[in-house]
Design a protein around this motif. Structure first.
Motif, PDB file in Angstrom:
ATOM      1  N   GLY A  47     -60.198  -3.140  54.601  1.00  0.00           N
ATOM      2  CA  GLY A  47     -61.613  -2.790  54.472  1.00  0.00           C
ATOM      3  C   GLY A  47     -62.520  -3.959  54.826  1.00  0.00           C
ATOM      4  O   GLY A  47     -63.649  -3.761  55.273  1.00  0.00           O
ATOM      5  N   ASN A 109     -71.567  -6.199  65.597  1.00  0.00           N
ATOM      6  CA  ASN A 109     -70.893  -5.552  64.454  1.00  0.00           C
ATOM      7  C   ASN A 109     -71.862  -4.545  63.835  1.00  0.00           C
ATOM      8  O   ASN A 109     -72.940  -4.305  64.383  1.00  0.00           O
ATOM      9  CB  ASN A 109     -70.438  -6.606  63.422  1.00  0.00           C
ATOM     10  CG  ASN A 109     -71.560  -7.583  63.068  1.00  0.00           C
ATOM     11  OD1 ASN A 109     -72.738  -7.234  63.137  1.00  0.00           O
ATOM     12  ND2 ASN A 109     -71.205  -8.793  62.708  1.00  0.00           N
ATOM     13  N   THR A 110     -71.506  -4.001  62.691  1.00  0.00           N
ATOM     14  CA  THR A 110     -72.377  -3.030  62.010  1.00  0.00           C
ATOM     15  C   THR A 110     -73.712  -3.680  61.633  1.00  0.00           C
ATOM     16  O   THR A 110     -74.782  -3.094  61.820  1.00  0.00           O
ATOM     17  CB  THR A 110     -71.679  -2.526  60.727  1.00  0.00           C
ATOM     18  OG1 THR A 110     -70.414  -1.962  61.098  1.00  0.00           O
ATOM     19  CG2 THR A 110     -72.507  -1.482  60.009  1.00  0.00           C
ATOM     20  N   THR A 111     -73.634  -4.875  61.089  1.00  0.00           N
ATOM     21  CA  THR A 111     -74.839  -5.596  60.656  1.00  0.00           C
ATOM     22  C   THR A 111     -75.824  -5.717  61.801  1.00  0.00           C
ATOM     23  O   THR A 111     -77.026  -5.466  61.650  1.00  0.00           O
ATOM     24  CB  THR A 111     -74.426  -7.012  60.176  1.00  0.00           C
ATOM     25  OG1 THR A 111     -73.399  -6.876  59.190  1.00  0.00           O
ATOM     26  CG2 THR A 111     -75.598  -7.773  59.602  1.00  0.00           C
ATOM     27  N   HIS A 150     -73.677  -1.061  51.382  1.00  0.00           N
ATOM     28  CA  HIS A 150     -73.289  -2.440  51.674  1.00  0.00           C
ATOM     29  C   HIS A 150     -74.575  -3.204  51.991  1.00  0.00           C
ATOM     30  O   HIS A 150     -75.531  -2.627  52.511  1.00  0.00           O
ATOM     31  CB  HIS A 150     -72.368  -2.400  52.900  1.00  0.00           C
ATOM     32  CG  HIS A 150     -71.768  -3.719  53.272  1.00  0.00           C
ATOM     33  ND1 HIS A 150     -72.460  -4.688  53.962  1.00  0.00           N
ATOM     34  CD2 HIS A 150     -70.530  -4.231  53.072  1.00  0.00           C
ATOM     35  CE1 HIS A 150     -71.675  -5.728  54.167  1.00  0.00           C
ATOM     36  NE2 HIS A 150     -70.493  -5.477  53.636  1.00  0.00           N
ATOM     37  N   ALA A 152     -75.337  -4.883  54.331  1.00  0.00           N
ATOM     38  CA  ALA A 152     -75.684  -4.736  55.755  1.00  0.00           C
ATOM     39  C   ALA A 152     -76.574  -3.527  55.999  1.00  0.00           C
ATOM     40  O   ALA A 152     -77.305  -3.469  56.989  1.00  0.00           O
ATOM     41  CB  ALA A 152     -74.413  -4.607  56.599  1.00  0.00           C
ATOM     42  N   THR A 198     -74.478   5.407  53.800  1.00  0.00           N
ATOM     43  CA  THR A 198     -73.102   5.157  54.224  1.00  0.00           C
ATOM     44  C   THR A 198     -72.287   6.449  54.153  1.00  0.00           C
ATOM     45  O   THR A 198     -72.502   7.282  53.268  1.00  0.00           O
ATOM     46  CB  THR A 198     -72.456   4.053  53.352  1.00  0.00           C
ATOM     47  OG1 THR A 198     -71.222   3.673  53.956  1.00  0.00           O
ATOM     48  CG2 THR A 198     -72.174   4.504  51.930  1.00  0.00           C
ATOM     49  N   GLN A 200     -68.924   6.365  53.950  1.00  0.00           N
ATOM     50  CA  GLN A 200     -67.883   6.065  52.949  1.00  0.00           C
ATOM     51  C   GLN A 200     -68.166   4.710  52.323  1.00  0.00           C
ATOM     52  O   GLN A 200     -68.347   3.716  53.030  1.00  0.00           O
ATOM     53  CB  GLN A 200     -66.498   6.074  53.583  1.00  0.00           C
ATOM     54  CG  GLN A 200     -65.399   5.837  52.557  1.00  0.00           C
ATOM     55  CD  GLN A 200     -64.012   5.880  53.153  1.00  0.00           C
ATOM     56  OE1 GLN A 200     -63.715   6.718  53.981  1.00  0.00           O
ATOM     57  NE2 GLN A 200     -63.161   4.971  52.724  1.00  0.00           N
ATOM     58  N   ASN A 202     -67.667   1.186  50.743  1.00  0.00           N
ATOM     59  CA  ASN A 202     -66.637   0.166  50.910  1.00  0.00           C
ATOM     60  C   ASN A 202     -66.081  -0.281  49.571  1.00  0.00           C
ATOM     61  O   ASN A 202     -65.032  -0.914  49.517  1.00  0.00           O
ATOM     62  CB  ASN A 202     -67.195  -1.058  51.650  1.00  0.00           C
ATOM     63  CG  ASN A 202     -68.257  -1.784  50.854  1.00  0.00           C
ATOM     64  OD1 ASN A 202     -69.190  -1.172  50.345  1.00  0.00           O
ATOM     65  ND2 ASN A 202     -68.119  -3.084  50.738  1.00  0.00           N
ATOM     66  N   ASP A 227     -74.036   4.772  58.184  1.00  0.00           N
ATOM     67  CA  ASP A 227     -73.185   3.590  58.252  1.00  0.00           C
ATOM     68  C   ASP A 227     -71.731   4.079  58.267  1.00  0.00           C
ATOM     69  O   ASP A 227     -71.214   4.558  57.253  1.00  0.00           O
ATOM     70  CB  ASP A 227     -73.456   2.700  57.036  1.00  0.00           C
ATOM     71  CG  ASP A 227     -72.547   1.479  57.003  1.00  0.00           C
ATOM     72  OD1 ASP A 227     -71.620   1.402  57.832  1.00  0.00           O
ATOM     73  OD2 ASP A 227     -72.761   0.607  56.139  1.00  0.00           O
ATOM     74  N   GLN A 230     -66.938   2.147  57.257  1.00  0.00           N
ATOM     75  CA  GLN A 230     -65.707   2.464  56.521  1.00  0.00           C
ATOM     76  C   GLN A 230     -65.225   3.888  56.782  1.00  0.00           C
ATOM     77  O   GLN A 230     -64.252   4.328  56.174  1.00  0.00           O
ATOM     78  CB  GLN A 230     -65.928   2.271  55.011  1.00  0.00           C
ATOM     79  CG  GLN A 230     -66.234   0.844  54.596  1.00  0.00           C
ATOM     80  CD  GLN A 230     -65.044  -0.106  54.751  1.00  0.00           C
ATOM     81  OE1 GLN A 230     -63.903   0.323  54.896  1.00  0.00           O
ATOM     82  NE2 GLN A 230     -65.328  -1.394  54.724  1.00  0.00           N
ATOM     83  N   SER A 250     -68.108  -1.134  63.087  1.00  0.00           N
ATOM     84  CA  SER A 250     -67.602  -2.433  63.544  1.00  0.00           C
ATOM     85  C   SER A 250     -66.225  -2.291  64.163  1.00  0.00           C
ATOM     86  O   SER A 250     -65.348  -1.653  63.575  1.00  0.00           O
ATOM     87  CB  SER A 250     -67.467  -3.398  62.356  1.00  0.00           C
ATOM     88  OG  SER A 250     -68.714  -3.664  61.777  1.00  0.00           O
ATOM     89  N   HIS A 252     -63.947  -4.645  64.395  1.00  0.00           N
ATOM     90  CA  HIS A 252     -62.898  -5.409  63.707  1.00  0.00           C
ATOM     91  C   HIS A 252     -62.296  -4.665  62.520  1.00  0.00           C
ATOM     92  O   HIS A 252     -61.238  -5.062  62.012  1.00  0.00           O
ATOM     93  CB  HIS A 252     -63.436  -6.775  63.264  1.00  0.00           C
ATOM     94  CG  HIS A 252     -64.419  -6.720  62.134  1.00  0.00           C
ATOM     95  ND1 HIS A 252     -64.043  -6.867  60.826  1.00  0.00           N
ATOM     96  CD2 HIS A 252     -65.756  -6.515  62.116  1.00  0.00           C
ATOM     97  CE1 HIS A 252     -65.122  -6.775  60.047  1.00  0.00           C
ATOM     98  NE2 HIS A 252     -66.179  -6.560  60.819  1.00  0.00           N
TER      99      HIS A 252
END
Ligand code: PMP
Length: 443
Positions: A47, A109-111, A150, A152, A198, A200, A202, A227, A230, A250, A252
């Motif tokens: 995660g 990334n997501t942020t 999150h 973010a 979101t 899901q 995190n 978002d 996740q 993201s 990664h």
């Protein structure tokens, strides 16, 4: 490792897992290394960031060894090949989420993706181009988030409100870790410009019911940003079915490289937004007096992009599609059910979040009575078990549930029942180590 786990009365519920864990583990070079003096690596922190299969590592290496050049520039063969690989990856990622190719913007990334939208909305107010002002956020407007976000998907909206004079509102949580939608009709209202939620959590694992939120946002003409950091790695996600305006995630966290993320936006919405970052690659005409910008997605991809990472993310998507996202989801559901059953059978362990697998993904947060989460993490680490401890960048959530922090285990395609067994046995070891035996913990 010997299996010394005590089973709850009635025996453990271990249906066959949908994915072939041993075969998948062989695809991840890092899983064959040992940690802490020769112990098997039990990686339960996907995660935070996922491990990478060989095909992703190979795709990145192949790009640098054979095709490296700046895409969309240069008249030479390598630039052509780099552009081809970059755009082919965009097409694969678009297909993965059921989107049109020109709706997929690469971010870090997501942020970065959330900030791109937040800054576009505040830049819109002062945009010279009238067509960029349609979604401008200003004084008197409202942005809605949830208490489950999150950082973010929270702090950029707080900052947008500070820049523009808009007001931030939020949906709260129920005691069992779900969104409280009882005041949806008033929190999302005619002043709402955007709802950011979101898919899901995190930290809680909760999968949110997006349908009523999207429907309410539509009623009042608000945009919706989902978002998917996740969710996209763990379940099939189709943007047409979501009905939202933006989806961010993201690379990664979905077996891909760090440094690449995705902002998906409905084309007409993206097209009506001004850029956030400006510079090379995103312009149409530049004069000393001013510039005009490319249409999406290029408008939001200033500078030489993270080309090798995008290519690696394309390979990650291929890998996930090869497994089948339905099976990935079913695999994690089985592990989550088992982990919840096993952890909740340990006296002194409290799961923070939904106690069952209904609308729940594979993030299991818990506390152990009498032991600080950082100490639980330390004992687990000594056993070769990697988990995350802390507030998981969702500080309001731990505050809501009155705990300083949690220990969180997250699962992915290479996770097996043996990993969960190791975790549960590790928690029992922590209880023994700190002299908090199960009997004492429940006393
Ligand atoms: N949203 C959620 C739900 C997350 O779990 C994370 C990462 N932990 C993020 C956003 C931020 O992702 P990144 O750090 O890759 O930008």
């Amino acid at each position: 490792m010997t299996q010394t786990v005590s089973r709850p009365a009635g025996g453990a519920h271990r249906p066959p897992l949908p994915l072939d864990v041993e075969a998948i583990r062989a695809d991840f070079p890092i899983l064959s290394r040992t940690v802490r003096d020769g112990k098997r690596l039990v990686y339960l922190d996907s995660g935070a960031t996922s491990q990478k299969p060989r095909s992703v590592l190979d795709a990145e290496r192949d790009f640098y060894e054979n095709h490296n050049a700046a895409p969309h520039r240069g008249a030479h063969q390598l630039a052509e090949e780099a552009t081809g690989l970059y755009e082919a990856a965009r097409a694969r990622i678009a297909d993965f989420i059921g989107a049109a190719v020109e709706e997929v913007v690469f971010t870090r990334n997501t942020t970065d993706a959330v900030n791109t939208v937040a800054y576009a909305l505040s830049n819109a107010a002062t945009a010279k181009e009238p067509s960029f002002r349609r979604y401008a956020v200003g004084q008197g407007d409202e942005i809605v988030v949830t208490e489950m976000e999150h950082h973010a998907n929270l702090v950029p909206w707080q900052q947008l409100c500070e820049r523009t004079g808009a007001t931030l509102r939020w949906l709260g949580l129920t005691d069992d870790g779900r969104l409280d939608l009882s005041d949806l009709g008033t929190v999302v209202n005619e002043r709402t410009k955007l709802v950011a939620v979101t898919q899901q959590s995190n930290i809680l694992g909760t999968i949110n019911p997006l349908e009523p939120i999207v429907a309410r946002a539509r009623e009042v003409g608000a945009l919706v940003l989902v978002d998917g950091a996740q969710s996209v790695p763990h379940q099939p996600v189709d943007v047409a079915a979501l009905g939202a305006d933006f989806l961010v995630f993201s690379g990664h966290k979905m077996l891909g490289p760090t440094g690449v993320g995705v902002l998906w936006g409905r084309y007409d919405v993206l097209d009506a937004l001004p850029p956030f970052l400006t510079g090379g690659s995103m312009i149409e005409v530049v004069r000393m007096e001013g510039s005009t910008f490319m249409p999406p997605p290029q408008r939001f991809e200033a500078g030489v992009p993270m080309t090798a990472q995008v290519v690696g993310l394309g390979a990650a998507v291929d890998y996930l599609q090869g497994l089948g996202m339905d099976r990935v989801q079913a695999h994690e559901e089985a592990l989550t059910a088992y982990a919840l059953e096993q952890l909740q059978a340990v006296p002194g362990v409290t799961v923070i979040g939904p106690p069952d697998t209904v609308a729940r993904g594979g993030a299991v947060s818990f506390t152990v009575e009498g032991i600080h989460p950082h100490d639980v993490g330390q004992v687990l680490d000594d056993l070769g078990i990697a988990v995350r401890v802390g507030h998981h960048c969702a500080w309001p959530v731990v505050r809501r549930y009155g705990v300083p922090a949690t220990t969180r285990a997250t699962f992915y395609v290479h996770t097996g029942y043996d990993d969960v067994d190791a975790l549960v046995e590790g928690v029992r070891s922590a209880q023994r180590f700190f002299g908090v035996t199960p009997e004492e913990a429940t006393a």
